[in-house]
Design an enzyme around this catalytic site. Structure first.
Site, mmCIF file in Angstrom:
data_model
loop_
_atom_site.group_PDB
_atom_site.id
_atom_site.type_symbol
_atom_site.label_atom_id
_atom_site.label_comp_id
_atom_site.label_asym_id
_atom_site.label_seq_id
_atom_site.Cartn_x
_atom_site.Cartn_y
_atom_site.Cartn_z
ATOM 1 N N LYS A 28 18.065 4.130 -2.136
ATOM 2 C CA LYS A 28 17.575 5.398 -2.696
ATOM 3 C C LYS A 28 18.366 6.587 -2.165
ATOM 4 O O LYS A 28 18.831 7.445 -2.924
ATOM 5 C CB LYS A 28 16.087 5.551 -2.371
ATOM 6 C CG LYS A 28 15.217 4.460 -2.969
ATOM 7 C CD LYS A 28 13.764 4.603 -2.579
ATOM 8 C CE LYS A 28 13.518 4.321 -1.106
ATOM 9 N NZ LYS A 28 13.881 2.951 -0.723
ATOM 10 N N HIS A 105 9.443 1.963 3.183
ATOM 11 C CA HIS A 105 8.563 1.167 4.029
ATOM 12 C C HIS A 105 7.104 1.354 3.614
ATOM 13 O O HIS A 105 6.671 2.463 3.304
ATOM 14 C CB HIS A 105 8.721 1.564 5.499
ATOM 15 C CG HIS A 105 9.955 0.998 6.128
ATOM 16 N ND1 HIS A 105 11.215 1.427 5.774
ATOM 17 C CD2 HIS A 105 10.130 0.039 7.081
ATOM 18 C CE1 HIS A 105 12.113 0.759 6.490
ATOM 19 N NE2 HIS A 105 11.489 -0.075 7.286
ATOM 20 N N LYS A 157 23.302 -2.095 -6.353
ATOM 21 C CA LYS A 157 24.133 -3.090 -5.649
ATOM 22 C C LYS A 157 24.558 -4.196 -6.603
ATOM 23 O O LYS A 157 24.677 -5.368 -6.208
ATOM 24 C CB LYS A 157 23.383 -3.650 -4.436
ATOM 25 C CG LYS A 157 22.908 -2.565 -3.468
ATOM 26 C CD LYS A 157 22.231 -3.122 -2.231
ATOM 27 C CE LYS A 157 21.707 -1.995 -1.349
ATOM 28 N NZ LYS A 157 21.050 -2.478 -0.116
ATOM 29 N N GLY A 459 -26.173 6.910 23.043
ATOM 30 C CA GLY A 459 -25.625 6.276 24.239
ATOM 31 C C GLY A 459 -25.428 4.797 23.993
ATOM 32 O O GLY A 459 -25.830 4.257 22.954
ATOM 33 N N GLY A 462 -28.484 -0.362 26.184
ATOM 34 C CA GLY A 462 -28.897 -0.542 27.571
ATOM 35 C C GLY A 462 -28.803 0.712 28.407
ATOM 36 O O GLY A 462 -29.090 0.682 29.609
ATOM 37 N N SER A 533 -25.637 5.197 17.626
ATOM 38 C CA SER A 533 -24.855 6.150 16.814
ATOM 39 C C SER A 533 -23.475 6.373 17.434
ATOM 40 O O SER A 533 -23.196 7.454 17.957
ATOM 41 C CB SER A 533 -25.608 7.469 16.643
ATOM 42 O OG SER A 533 -26.109 7.967 17.844
#
Length: 627
Positions: A28, A105, A157, A459, A462, A533
């Site tokens: 390109k 890519h 090419k 949190g 536990g 959360s």
């Protein structure tokens, strides 16, 4: 070449905007460099610098490496690849050109989509030795989605396969068969060698079997009718210009159509109407403006118009809705999560709250097959339903590329994570109106003698959230406060029993809880929510559902080692053994709050002490007065 002559020559010609795309190493950048060189668009000092750079960075032996004209980034030159989109301008006696050289890519597909969004034609390069590849198909499909109607299949090419007609015919046959359903108006195939110039500027004697045009002849002669002049008038307001009390103008660029003083005008979203008084430019007033003109419009009446509004003619209004269906190209490493709040930018309008409500299907770019999906990953394309917090004005992308495109922005990183093309509005969005209620939140709160709010405990598993939240609920109840406790485990027995623990399900879990908590706040309650959360985005989404002072985030801060030590169910050990997937803190992330209203560090404190701290903080926040 003299720069003044170049500038003068481009001012009077129409411009063709085209893109080069295809797979890695298909040539390109070399093609664009060859076009610039052979059309005499390279200055002598540039040519000398190119010769020096070819010795240092080139990949063509003793020959000049034309790709280096476009691959300007040092990383591109070192790796021999294109990373960013490079724009180049050149002109010939018949036409001026703007070309976008885009990466091959897969990881830079988002850059390719950016380049294609403003192009009228695409040159799809295909290495004659490799044929049609996955990335060839991906880029072609994206070009189709982005409304490009004209394609040149440049089989590059061709010199490396001895200029064989059979190779060319096979590749063209494969590509045309793939592209049959993409809706291109024209596909022209040309055998080229970008390195040696075969069929670029002049017809090559090495391909006597080819009887079509050379590339530049075709680019100069293809008829690209103006795309936007004859469309309905659309003027996205970019800036409200108010230099003094005697002047109010609306500045922007005409996206499509035309306008003149005296024409009736309407604000698409609000329906407010007026008439054009004058059209102002830097050089003075003009008699009309059309697509592409940057102008300031003044109106005969002072009406409420802000940045992002679209001015249109009363008989040519766009769609206005808060839900629509769209094709979406996902451009971020982190996957799309339906239900998560994102920022949407449509034209000049920014909607700070919106979400992908459903992924209807993902599209396989090789087969165009529709596949079931619950998320989209990097460079994947899907057809989705979207919802915005406010109605927006738009056209379908097929009808108007300027007003039918949008981008999706992550609310916290500010990264552009997606690009979309609107297909159609979801009509049901305009059939639902808010039902007015006689008794509101303030009346209900006054009856309870408290300020309603969401007290959100977050949190690790536990950490002690549920224990502390339950104690807070008990203390508030003893103080005759009106509360409701929503616990993460409890809601999964009913409201959210259909949800698992994938990232998408966690997002939906919090979205539903947030909507329920908002309804409870509207009823005047102090709503105590205890949920892991793990994502800031969802916690902030809930915060945005209520007033700015009605969400109190409580971070129960317990180190993960202590959480695992306390764990009575053995969940941490099972997660570390791989028996539980997507466990927060082990193989799923937890994003700590940055600035919680209440920060509870649990080490060294009993739950009752921490609960007492929360109650005292609520009093300090004036949620209620102690009796």
């Amino acid at each position: 070449m003299d720069t003044a002559v170049f500038q003068k020559s481009t001012d009077t010609k129409d411009q063709l905007r085209f893109i080069t795309c295809g797979s890695v190493d298909d040539g390109k950048s070399t093609l664009i460099g060859r076009l610039l060189h052979d059309s005499k668009m390279i200055f002598e000092d540039q040519l000398a610098a190119l010769a020096r750079d070819s010795v240092k960075h080139g990949t063509t032996g003793d020959d000049i490496d034309f790709a280096l004209l476009v691959d300007g980034l040092e990383a591109e030159r070192q790796q021999g690849i294109t990373i960013d989109v490079a724009y180049r301008f050149f002109t010939t006696p018949r036409r001026s050109f703007m070309v976008a050289d885009t990466p091959g890519h897969e990881q830079y597909t988002r850059n390719m989509a950016t380049g294609a969004s403003n192009a009228q034609l695409a040159i799809i390069l295909i290495d004659a030795r490799k044929g049609v590849l996955v990335q060839t198909k991906r880029h072609s499909f994206i070009c189709s989605l982005l409304g490009i109607k004209h394609v040149v299949v440049a089989v590059n090419k061709i010199d490396l396969v001895n200029y064989q007609k059979e190779v060319f015919d096979r590749i063209v046959g494969d590509y045309v068969a793939f592209a049959a359903g993409l809706g291109f108006a024209s596909i022209v195939s040309i055998p080229i060698s970008a390195r040696y110039g075969d069929n670029i500027i002049n017809r090559s004697g090495n391909t006597e079997w080819y009887h079509g045009p050379c590339l530049l002849d075709y680019l100069e002669s293809i008829d690209i009718a103006p795309e936007t002049t004859h469309l309905p008038f659309r003027f996205p307001v970019q800036w409200v210009n108010r230099p003094n009390l005697d002047f109010r103008g609306y500045a922007g660029t005409v996206a499509s159509g035309s306008i003149a003083p005296g024409d009736d005008i309407v604000v698409a979203a609000s329906g407010r109407a007026s008439r054009v008084k004058q059209i102002v430019t830097y050089d003075g007033d003009v008699a009309s403006a059309e697509a592409g003109d940057a102008v300031t419009i003044t109106l005969q009446d002072e009406i409420d118009i802000i940045r992002g509004d679209i001015l249109t003619k009363p008989t040519e209004r766009p769609e206005v809705a808060d839900q629509f269906a769209a094709h979406l190209i996902w451009m971020d490493q982190d996957p799309l999560l339906h239900g998560r709040n994102y920022i949407f930018r449509i034209g000049t309008q920014t909607v700070t709250s919106g979400s992908i409500t459903a992924i209807k299907h993902r599209i396989d770019v090789n087969t165009r097959e529709h596949l079931a999906a619950t998320t989209l990953g990097l460079n994947e394309i899907g057809f989705c339903n979207l919802a915005t917090a406010l109605p927006v004005a738009f056209d379908s992308y097929q009808a108007n590329r300027k007003t039918g495109a949008f981008i999706v922005i992550d609310r916290y990183t500010n990264r552009t994570v997606g690009a979309g093309m609107i297909a159609f509005p979801l009509r049901r969005a305009t059939n639902i109106a808010w039902q007015p209620l006689s008794i509101g939140k303030q009346e209900r709160a006054s009856l309870k003698h408290q300020k309603p709010c969401i007290l959100w405990f977050t949190g690790l598993s536990g950490a002690g959230k549920s224990t502390i939240a339950n104690m807070v609920d008990q203390k508030l109840f003893a103080m005759s406060r009106h509360t409701m406790l929503l616990d993460g485990d409890n809601v999964r027995h009913g409201l959210n029993r259909d949800l698992g623990f994938t990232e998408a399900d966690r997002v939906e879990n919090i979205r539903r809880v947030g909507e329920v908590a908002k309804l409870m706040v509207d009823s005047g309650l102090i709503v105590i929510c205890s949920f892991i959360s793990p994502y800031r985005a969802e916690r902030e989404m809930v915060r945005g559902l209520v007033g700015s002072d009605e969400f109190i985030e409580v971070f129960v801060d317990t180190p993960i080692e202590e959480c695992a030590r306390r764990d009575p169910k053995g969940l941490y050990s099972k997660a570390r053994a791989g028996k539980i997937k997507n466990f927060t803190g082990i193989d799923a992330p937890y994003e700590k709050p940055n600035t919680p209203e209440i920060h509870l560090r649990t080490i060294g404190y009993e739950p009752v002490q921490l609960a007492e701290q929360v109650v005292n903080d609520l009093i300090e926040h004036r949620i209620f007065n102690p009796r």
